[in-house]
Scaffold this motif. Sequence first.
Motif, short mmCIF file in Angstrom:
data_model
loop_
_atom_site.label_atom_id
_atom_site.label_comp_id
_atom_site.label_asym_id
_atom_site.label_seq_id
_atom_site.Cartn_x
_atom_site.Cartn_y
_atom_site.Cartn_z
N ARG A 142 0.81 1.94 -6.90
CA ARG A 142 1.30 2.32 -5.69
C ARG A 142 0.03 1.99 -4.47
O ARG A 142 -0.85 2.66 -4.60
N VAL A 143 0.01 0.80 -3.76
CA VAL A 143 -0.77 1.10 -2.50
C VAL A 143 -0.27 1.65 -1.53
O VAL A 143 0.82 1.60 -0.84
N THR A 144 -1.02 2.91 -1.01
CA THR A 144 -0.57 3.64 -0.02
C THR A 144 -1.31 3.33 1.46
O THR A 144 -0.66 4.12 2.21
N GLN A 145 -2.46 2.81 1.11
CA GLN A 145 -2.98 2.62 2.55
C GLN A 145 -4.05 1.54 2.37
O GLN A 145 -4.58 1.07 1.58
N HIS A 204 -0.04 2.69 6.33
CA HIS A 204 0.54 2.71 5.25
C HIS A 204 1.40 1.15 5.20
O HIS A 204 1.81 0.90 6.31
N GLU A 218 4.39 -1.36 5.25
CA GLU A 218 6.00 -1.28 5.28
C GLU A 218 6.70 -2.01 4.01
O GLU A 218 5.96 -3.09 3.59
N THR A 266 -0.18 -5.76 6.86
CA THR A 266 -0.46 -4.39 7.08
C THR A 266 -1.73 -4.20 7.64
O THR A 266 -1.89 -3.43 8.70
N ARG A 307 -9.40 4.85 -5.85
CA ARG A 307 -8.27 5.47 -6.38
C ARG A 307 -8.19 6.94 -6.17
O ARG A 307 -9.27 7.41 -6.61
N ASP A 313 -2.89 7.27 -5.78
CA ASP A 313 -2.65 6.43 -5.07
C ASP A 313 -3.83 5.40 -4.83
O ASP A 313 -4.83 6.02 -5.29
N TYR A 314 -3.49 4.27 -4.23
CA TYR A 314 -4.70 3.26 -4.39
C TYR A 314 -4.49 2.88 -2.77
O TYR A 314 -3.58 2.55 -2.15
N GLN A 315 -5.91 2.90 -2.25
CA GLN A 315 -6.28 2.51 -1.01
C GLN A 315 -7.22 1.25 -0.69
O GLN A 315 -8.46 1.57 -1.51
#
Length: 159
Positions: A31-34, A62, A64, A72, A95, A105-107
């Motif tokens: 899950r890429v959150t940022q 984040h 969409e 993004t 991570r 989460d992955y940013q």
Amino acid sequence: MIQLVKDYAQFDGTTYLVEWFPGGTVPPGVRVTQVSAVCVTGDRQVVLVSADGESWGLPGGHPEPGESVEETLRREIREEACCTVERSEYLGYQRCTPEGGGAPDYQLRYKCLVKPMEFLPKHEIRHRKLVPPGEFLGSLAWGKSPIVAELARLSRIHD
């Protein structure tokens, strides 16, 4: 997968183990959150943004639904910093794993050459400032993190 640097961060009352992985690709199915970037102008000023004018950070946000990472990145920089991305370079990812357990989460982190436009804030970000490279780390809310120091190095942000 090479882990270069790790740190701990607090967010909304939760402590996270934050691990920095330079280059490479994010593992499949995560899950890429940022997505955010060290944004540099043509005259080598670094763009920082803030919701309150006191705590400064990198433009980003984040994804969409249905949006690519590149979409993004460009949208968030346009919305938050009122800048257009002329060129982007992927630096790596963080991570972020909750200390009490749970899915990480992955940013993603980038360096972008940007062109500032008139600053007309329309979203949560209300302030933008451009700082010389020597003030970059000292201006960031998380500027003492070894991870942001590594981002500065990889972005070639020098005095």
